[in-house]
Scaffold this motif. Structure first.
Motif, PDB file in Angstrom:
ATOM      1  N   THR A 144     -42.077  54.207 -94.046  1.00 29.43           N
ATOM      2  CA  THR A 144     -43.465  53.953 -94.770  1.00 29.43           C
ATOM      3  C   THR A 144     -43.197  52.839 -95.592  1.00 29.43           C
ATOM      4  OG1 THR A 144     -43.833  56.145 -94.540  1.00 29.43           O
ATOM      5  CG2 THR A 144     -45.229  55.057 -96.081  1.00 29.43           C
ATOM      6  N   SER A 198     -43.049  49.680 -93.968  1.00 25.38           N
ATOM      7  CA  SER A 198     -44.301  49.317 -93.314  1.00 25.38           C
ATOM      8  C   SER A 198     -45.198  48.678 -94.398  1.00 25.38           C
ATOM      9  CB  SER A 198     -44.984  50.329 -92.600  1.00 25.38           C
ATOM     10  OG  SER A 198     -46.277  50.076 -92.308  1.00 25.38           O
ATOM     11  N   ASP A 199     -44.842  49.187 -95.626  1.00 24.23           N
ATOM     12  CA  ASP A 199     -45.775  48.628 -96.669  1.00 24.23           C
ATOM     13  C   ASP A 199     -45.460  47.181 -97.036  1.00 24.23           C
ATOM     14  OD1 ASP A 199     -47.074  50.762 -96.994  1.00 24.23           O
ATOM     15  OD2 ASP A 199     -46.047  51.505 -98.948  1.00 24.23           O
ATOM     16  N   ASP A 210     -44.208  44.977 -94.820  1.00 21.63           N
ATOM     17  CA  ASP A 210     -44.803  44.258 -93.602  1.00 21.63           C
ATOM     18  C   ASP A 210     -46.200  43.927 -94.012  1.00 21.63           C
ATOM     19  OD1 ASP A 210     -42.609  44.102 -92.121  1.00 21.63           O
ATOM     20  OD2 ASP A 210     -42.938  46.004 -90.979  1.00 21.63           O
ATOM     21  N   ARG A 211     -46.938  44.874 -94.190  1.00 23.95           N
ATOM     22  CA  ARG A 211     -48.322  44.518 -94.725  1.00 23.95           C
ATOM     23  C   ARG A 211     -48.606  43.596 -95.851  1.00 23.95           C
ATOM     24  NH1 ARG A 211     -50.833  46.578 -98.499  1.00 23.95           N
ATOM     25  NH2 ARG A 211     -49.493  48.269 -99.164  1.00 23.95           N
ATOM     26  N   LEU A 212     -47.926  43.735 -96.748  1.00 26.46           N
ATOM     27  CA  LEU A 212     -48.032  43.020 -97.668  1.00 26.46           C
ATOM     28  C   LEU A 212     -47.811  41.699 -97.645  1.00 26.46           C
ATOM     29  CD1 LEU A 212     -48.503  42.556-100.960  1.00 26.46           C
ATOM     30  CD2 LEU A 212     -45.932  43.066-101.253  1.00 26.46           C
ATOM     31  N   ASN A 225     -47.911  40.208 -94.417  1.00 26.84           N
ATOM     32  CA  ASN A 225     -48.955  39.800 -93.524  1.00 26.84           C
ATOM     33  C   ASN A 225     -50.354  39.319 -94.647  1.00 26.84           C
ATOM     34  OD1 ASN A 225     -47.578  40.145 -91.344  1.00 26.84           O
ATOM     35  ND2 ASN A 225     -48.342  42.213 -91.090  1.00 26.84           N
ATOM     36  N   GLU A 226     -50.769  40.309 -95.552  1.00 21.59           N
ATOM     37  CA  GLU A 226     -51.758  39.770 -96.376  1.00 21.59           C
ATOM     38  C   GLU A 226     -51.703  38.412 -97.169  1.00 21.59           C
ATOM     39  OE1 GLU A 226     -52.353  43.107 -99.193  1.00 21.59           O
ATOM     40  OE2 GLU A 226     -53.037  44.497 -97.626  1.00 21.59           O
TER      41      GLU A 226
END
Length: 405
Positions: A372, A375-376, A378-380, A382-383
């Motif tokens: 998890t 994944s956070d 990766d999300r950051l 991408n943002e």
């Protein structure tokens, strides 16, 4: 930090600090400004795919030659990425050969204290320099000791080194930070064989820093590299720790490249002398954040791989413990039935639930939490990347300037 191929090339170039090397016919590297160079001198070199500025040299006692180099970024040396390299044995230098003999004994090479003073002098005289890495070849594997003293990552090639010459403090640091140190050696290298017979049985503990590879050659030119510039390692149980150390070092190499690119961009954007626009500042800050987050995500991925391996091993060991205990219990006698064996084990709290199911559930829960967090990251990333693209799209001048970089 530099990759293995670049470090190999630096070890090949450093001999030219000695004015007598190659009968003095080759240009030697010196620490001078370009305008002050003599006919037979130069102050830049190419190693790997990078250009370097020679920022300090030492042609010292006991046959020692060493140099410090900084990568040239946008025409200027980057003093935040200094590498120090010490020359191996020059067979044409009698004193060098004599010290090679000393280096194979418990007294160690007398060149090592000279190398130590060379590094210490640079740190004292140039506190703005950041020495990121040390390297050596053959006899100059004593740079491992220098690295342990000053806590600097060190990579050596074909290096004979008596680990017993380390002080207590150096041994503790090397043991606790084995990933800082890599000593690439070949199992049938005849030159290193006479030092310790290429066996840990004839040397003190190397703390997992020696990476044994197949081969006989002692020549720097015979090392093989992958597309990332790292020495090719076979994937087997013996090399797992070395592979992990390589991955960690490669991340540092990639971080340095990204930060160097960012430095170039910043210089380009400020070249006009008019200061940075709001969008340019946002772009640089966002790009720096993206690089840092990517590095953290990569570090976390490596840590995750280590944790997964630990938990997977624990699960396997739990299963083996359960099966082995059942087998031993059954072999205690033939009078007990299967359910009686299990009931007896249950009386002492040994059940499949307590040995396998509950621990494995806990392990899996921890792994889920780890994934998890990954994944956070990766999300950051991408943002931030999306934000950078947005800034560039709405600022045509910025987009035009970046196109030429």
């Amino acid at each position: 930090m530099e990759d293995d191929k670049t470090l190999r090339d630096l070890n090949d170039r450093v001999y030219q600090v000695n004015p007598k090397f190659g009968n003095g016919n080759r240009k030697r590297y010196v620490e001078k400004s370009t305008n002050d160079l003599n006919k037979n001198e130069k102050n830049t070199l190419v190693a790997g795919d990078k250009h370097f500025q020679v920022i300090s040299t030492e042609n010292g006692r006991w046959g020692f030659q060493g140099m410090a180099v900084a990568p040239i970024i946008n025409g200027n040396p980057d003093y935040n990425q200094v590498t120090v390299v010490a020359a191996g044995t020059d067979p044409n230098d009698k004193l060098d050969v004599l010290e090679a003999v000393d280096g194979a004994t418990n007294i160690g090479s007398l060149q090592e204290p000279v190398a130590e003073k060379f590094v210490d002098k640079m740190m004292r005289q140039h506190p703005d320099w950041k020495i990121m890495q040390l390297t050596g070849y053959s006899q100059s594997a004593y740079m491992l000791k220098v690295g342990a003293k000053y806590q600097i990552p060190t990579v050596t090639f074909n290096g004979w080194f008596q680990y017993g010459t380390l002080t207590s403090e150096e041994k503790i640091f090397m043991k606790n930070n084995a990933n800082f140190f890599t000593n690439y050696r070949k199992k049938e290298d005849a030159v290193t064989w006479w030092n310790d017979f290429n066996s840990s049985s004839f040397n003190s503990d190397d703390f997992g820093t020696v990476v044994w590879l197949a081969g006989k050659s002692h020549h720097l030119a015979d090392w093989q590299f992958d597309k990332t510039g790292m020495i090719i390692l076979p994937d087997n149980p013996e090399t797992q720790s070395a592979i992990k150390a390589q991955k960690e070092r490669l991340l540092q190499v990639q971080l340095a490249k990204h930060m160097s690119r960012l430095t170039v961009i910043k210089r380009q954007l400020t070249a006009s002398g008019g200061g940075l626009s709001t969008n340019e500042k946002l772009y640089l800050d966002s790009e720096a954040s993206r690089i840092i987050v990517q590095k953290l995500a990569s570090d976390f991925k490596l840590a995750t791989e280590k944790l997964i391996a630990i938990y997977q091993t624990a699960i396997t060991e739990a299963q083996e413990l359960w099966q082995n205990t059942l087998y031993e219990s059954r072999s205690m006698g033939t009078l007990l039935t299967e359910w009686e064996v299990r009931e007896t084990l249950q009386m002492v709290g040994f059940t499949e639930q307590t040995v396998i199911t509950n621990p494995c559930y806990t392990y899996q829960d921890k792994l889920t939490k780890i994934m998890t967090v990954a994944s956070d990251f990766d999300r950051l990333t991408n943002e931030i990347t999306a934000k950078i693209s947005e800034i560039v799209q709405r600022d045509s001048d910025l987009a035009y300037q970046l196109k030429g970089i």
